[in-house]
Design an enzyme around this catalytic site. Sequence first.
Site, PDB file in Angstrom:
ATOM      1  CB  ALA A 162      -1.218  -0.064   1.284  1.00 40.03           C
ATOM      2  CE1 TYR A 163       5.211   5.493   2.914  1.00 39.16           C
ATOM      3  CE2 TYR A 163       7.075   4.049   2.175  1.00 39.16           C
ATOM      4  CZ  TYR A 163       6.614   5.254   2.795  1.00 39.16           C
ATOM      5  OH  TYR A 163       7.585   6.391   2.805  1.00 39.16           O
TER       6      TYR A 163
END
Length: 307
Positions: A162-163
């Site tokens: 996600a990052y």
Amino acid sequence: MSRNRVRGPRRGSIPPYGPVLVTGASSGLGRECALELEHRGFQVLAGVRREEDGEKLLTESQHGRLRYTVIDITDDASVQASAELVEDRWGGLRGLVNNAGICVPGPLECIDGEQFRRQLDVNVVGHLAMIRAHLPLLRRSNGRIVNVTSGLGKAAVPFLGAYSAAQFAKEALSDALRRELGPTGVHVSVVAPGAILTPIWTKVSRAGEQALADTAPPVAGLYRSALQAFLEGNAQQAMASRTTPEDFARTVLRALTDARPRARYWAGADARRMARLARLLPDPLLDRRFRAVTALVGTPGTADPRP
């Protein structure tokens, strides 16, 4: 001091080194950046999450050129208020350093839609909102935008998917903005730091553990050992890193002051190395380099420990 107010005199002429707005200045890299830029002669408006963070930052200011304001970059009204403050105080902006961000760690299977949207909202959508609101001020000063990403903006690491997605998006955003805004005199650069020892690593470890706790036990059990080993390795890498917050701050300073600003600056050999590997290695070889990270996925002894 009340919310969305900045301490100091009213609007005056734009100082030679000019005002710079730094988001995410409550702690870590943003805090160090704000203090370094003030030391180097900039008028600094530090965007913080809470007034107590700003007051603490003021006590560390040594030159009287640092002010703070509370900004929530995911709230349009708060973002617009920050632009109005700069307009009222200086009438222009030399630099906007988009440093605020969060990290949502964990296997993508364990990250729900709300968490994923939050990751993108803070690290991508919020920064675009800041840029759009402050662009008229930047144009008046032929200003510069510095978007802080990381080495994960070029290579997606397991358990930080996600990052990485947010950092990839911010890289793309920066490329497009650099090409669109260049003709107007506004320069856009990316600063990509590698592993640096800051309080973020403690937050990342806690968030990773929480991601597993919020996941159905059969799924969480698949990843528990691998994720825990990954989080421990990340923390150790940060502690062993020779790159310091001061190195990051000086890199941002270069992006703001170089006569010919680069498209990208790297703060740390590991960030540069990650970008080089992503550019040169074919996908199968890059995948092989990450196998050690995922080697424990699904191994025995990873059952959920909760009763």
